[in-house]
Design an enzyme around this catalytic site. Structure first.
Site, PDB file in Angstrom:
ATOM      1  N   ARG A 180       0.837  -1.200   0.000  1.00  0.00           N
ATOM      2  CA  ARG A 180       0.000   0.000   0.000  1.00  0.00           C
ATOM      3  C   ARG A 180       0.873   1.251   0.000  1.00  0.00           C
ATOM      4  O   ARG A 180       0.612   2.212  -0.722  1.00  0.00           O
ATOM      5  CB  ARG A 180      -0.916   0.011   1.228  1.00  0.00           C
ATOM      6  CG  ARG A 180      -2.004  -1.050   1.223  1.00  0.00           C
ATOM      7  CD  ARG A 180      -2.867  -0.889   2.462  1.00  0.00           C
ATOM      8  NE  ARG A 180      -3.884  -1.921   2.570  1.00  0.00           N
ATOM      9  CZ  ARG A 180      -3.707  -3.081   3.184  1.00  0.00           C
ATOM     10  NH1 ARG A 180      -2.542  -3.346   3.767  1.00  0.00           N
ATOM     11  NH2 ARG A 180      -4.680  -3.965   3.237  1.00  0.00           N
ATOM     12  N   ASP A 200       8.963  -6.156  -7.094  1.00  0.00           N
ATOM     13  CA  ASP A 200       8.015  -6.879  -6.262  1.00  0.00           C
ATOM     14  C   ASP A 200       7.779  -8.228  -6.939  1.00  0.00           C
ATOM     15  O   ASP A 200       7.408  -8.271  -8.118  1.00  0.00           O
ATOM     16  CB  ASP A 200       6.690  -6.120  -6.131  1.00  0.00           C
ATOM     17  CG  ASP A 200       5.760  -6.743  -5.099  1.00  0.00           C
ATOM     18  OD1 ASP A 200       5.404  -7.933  -5.266  1.00  0.00           O
ATOM     19  OD2 ASP A 200       5.390  -6.065  -4.125  1.00  0.00           O
ATOM     20  N   ARG A 261      10.266  -2.021   7.939  1.00  0.00           N
ATOM     21  CA  ARG A 261      10.676  -2.666   9.182  1.00  0.00           C
ATOM     22  C   ARG A 261      12.193  -2.794   9.169  1.00  0.00           C
ATOM     23  O   ARG A 261      12.799  -3.060   8.125  1.00  0.00           O
ATOM     24  CB  ARG A 261      10.048  -4.058   9.327  1.00  0.00           C
ATOM     25  CG  ARG A 261       8.543  -4.064   9.522  1.00  0.00           C
ATOM     26  CD  ARG A 261       8.154  -3.485  10.885  1.00  0.00           C
ATOM     27  NE  ARG A 261       6.722  -3.612  11.148  1.00  0.00           N
ATOM     28  CZ  ARG A 261       5.800  -2.722  10.824  1.00  0.00           C
ATOM     29  NH1 ARG A 261       6.181  -1.606  10.193  1.00  0.00           N
ATOM     30  NH2 ARG A 261       4.535  -2.908  11.110  1.00  0.00           N
ATOM     31  N   ASP A 284      13.738   5.411   9.394  1.00  0.00           N
ATOM     32  CA  ASP A 284      12.684   5.605  10.388  1.00  0.00           C
ATOM     33  C   ASP A 284      12.513   4.352  11.233  1.00  0.00           C
ATOM     34  O   ASP A 284      11.867   4.403  12.274  1.00  0.00           O
ATOM     35  CB  ASP A 284      11.365   5.961   9.706  1.00  0.00           C
ATOM     36  CG  ASP A 284      10.290   6.382  10.690  1.00  0.00           C
ATOM     37  OD1 ASP A 284      10.567   7.283  11.510  1.00  0.00           O
ATOM     38  OD2 ASP A 284       9.187   5.802  10.670  1.00  0.00           O
ATOM     39  N   GLU A 289      14.712  -1.891  17.238  1.00  0.00           N
ATOM     40  CA  GLU A 289      13.892  -0.712  16.971  1.00  0.00           C
ATOM     41  C   GLU A 289      14.545   0.572  17.489  1.00  0.00           C
ATOM     42  O   GLU A 289      14.533   1.589  16.810  1.00  0.00           O
ATOM     43  CB  GLU A 289      12.506  -0.884  17.609  1.00  0.00           C
ATOM     44  CG  GLU A 289      11.573   0.284  17.433  1.00  0.00           C
ATOM     45  CD  GLU A 289      11.049   0.444  16.010  1.00  0.00           C
ATOM     46  OE1 GLU A 289      11.431  -0.357  15.124  1.00  0.00           O
ATOM     47  OE2 GLU A 289      10.276   1.356  15.771  1.00  0.00           O
ATOM     48  N   HIS A 308      10.658   6.062  14.304  1.00  0.00           N
ATOM     49  CA  HIS A 308       9.452   5.355  13.831  1.00  0.00           C
ATOM     50  C   HIS A 308       8.233   6.283  13.879  1.00  0.00           C
ATOM     51  O   HIS A 308       7.214   5.968  14.497  1.00  0.00           O
ATOM     52  CB  HIS A 308       9.211   4.092  14.666  1.00  0.00           C
ATOM     53  CG  HIS A 308       8.392   3.060  13.937  1.00  0.00           C
ATOM     54  ND1 HIS A 308       8.396   1.730  14.274  1.00  0.00           N
ATOM     55  CD2 HIS A 308       7.532   3.166  12.889  1.00  0.00           C
ATOM     56  CE1 HIS A 308       7.593   1.056  13.475  1.00  0.00           C
ATOM     57  NE2 HIS A 308       7.055   1.909  12.626  1.00  0.00           N
TER      58      HIS A 308
END
Length: 350
Positions: A180, A200, A261, A284, A289, A308
């Site tokens: 998306r 993709d 991610r 980001d 994390e 993030h």
């Protein structure tokens, strides 16, 4: 099994279904404005102040509400809907998620129950794509480099000479993943004089062309792009998708953008490329994390590191609430969800 055999994808038209909110502490206060709460209580029988944070040992009021709830309105920090949790919710038919991925709380037991699930992932993709667009244009313009140099020099300088290789005219941008977010980024890039490559495995050349991009293999994308932006989902197959070999293929001075991610990029291999100054990065997300307190990422002049924040933040959460309440309204009117999530589709999503 103790719950109605009526088809689970909608309520009887015109009813006000019983709804229980289930999300992390403090999330509902940021998600729902007074306007949203007013709309919610008009659509459903619910107590907007009653939030289920835990379904393994719920408070008595939550346990009572869960026993009669037809729909859960969830968001970040929603407790997992395990078989035991569902056993305490015999009338539950649907879950409306006011955020992106439902992988953290939708379990196999939900699909076995036949629950209808909806997500606001499409709405959450919008600010990520906007962040990415800004990062792409700034990267092409050499903004990170010039801003740092300007702070060092604090004086007039021949920027035209130093930035002679910068600019966004006919630069090549590689998009990894027609998710998306990836699709929205390609759409946002249409007005600019940029060449867009797409990798993709589920999109062919004709599909890429229809999106406004040129399909290519991942190695060729890395080698031929000035900017590589990662938008693939976090799956076993995408773990360390951008590894040391592919980072080495990227041209000197190229920029890697990751808003997907952290696990999709081999951070160990990326770090020396950044420390040497050969590559630039806008990150980001990282793996872990939050980087170690001593990580060079915090101070490297060729790295923009953000915590993030590309996804919905601040008033952007209200868009998620609007989308979720739209779905709840469809459910109350006896209509199927406009943005359903399926077990099969979830396997390929973030």
């Amino acid at each position: 099994m103790g719950y109605s055999a009526e088809p689970p994808h909608h309520a009887a038209a015109g009813r006000r279904p019983e709804v229980l909110l289930a999300m992390g502490p403090g999330v509902a206060e940021r998600l729902l404005t007074a306007r949203h709460r007013e709309r919610l209580t008009a659509l459903a029988r619910t107590d907007p102040g009653l939030i289920a944070h835990d379904l393994t040992d719920p408070a008595p009021a939550v346990r009572t509400a869960l026993s009669t709830a037809e729909t859960l309105l969830t968001c970040w920090g929603a407790p997992p809907l395990t078989a035991d949790a569902l056993a305490a919710a015999p009338r539950l038919r649907a879950v409306v998620h006011a955020a992106g991925s439902v992988k953290q709380h939708i379990t196999d037991a939900c699909w076995e129950r036949g629950l209808a699930v909806s997500s606001a992932a499409e709405a959450n993709a919008l600010p990520v794509a906007e962040y990415t667009l800004a990062a792409i244009l700034f990267a092409g313009k050499g903004v990170l480099r010039s801003a740092r140099r300007y702070a060092e020099l604090r004086a007039g300088h021949d920027w035209g000479r130093e930035l002679s290789g910068a600019g966004n005219y006919r630069r090549t941008v590689g998009i990894v993943g027609a998710s998306r977010v990836g699709r929205r980024v390609i759409e946002l890039l249409h007005p600019f004089d940029l060449r867009v490559l797409l990798y993709d495995p589920y999109v062919d050349e004709a599909g890429a062309r229809a999106l406004g991009a040129v399909w290519t293999g991942l190695d060729a994308l890395c080698a031929g792009s000035d900017i590589v932006s990662v938008h693939a989902p976090e799956l076993a197959a995408t773990h360390r998708l951008i590894d040391g070999r592919r980072l080495a293929l990227m041209p000197d001075g190229a920029t890697l953008i990751n808003t997907s991610r952290g696990s999709l990029v081999d951070g160990t291999a990326l770090l020396p490329e950044l420390v040497s100054g050969r590559l630039y990065a806008v990150l980001d997300v990282t793996d872990p994390e939050v980087p170690d307190v001593a990580s060079p990422l915090y101070g490297l002049p060729n790295v923009l590191l953000t915590p993030h924040v590309a996804g919905s933040l601040g008033n952007e959460l209200h868009r998620l609430a609007d989308r979720a309440l739209d779905e709840l309204e469809r459910y109350a009117r006896g209509l199927p969800f406009a943005r359903p999530v399926s077990a099969a589709g979830l396997e390929r999503e973030a």
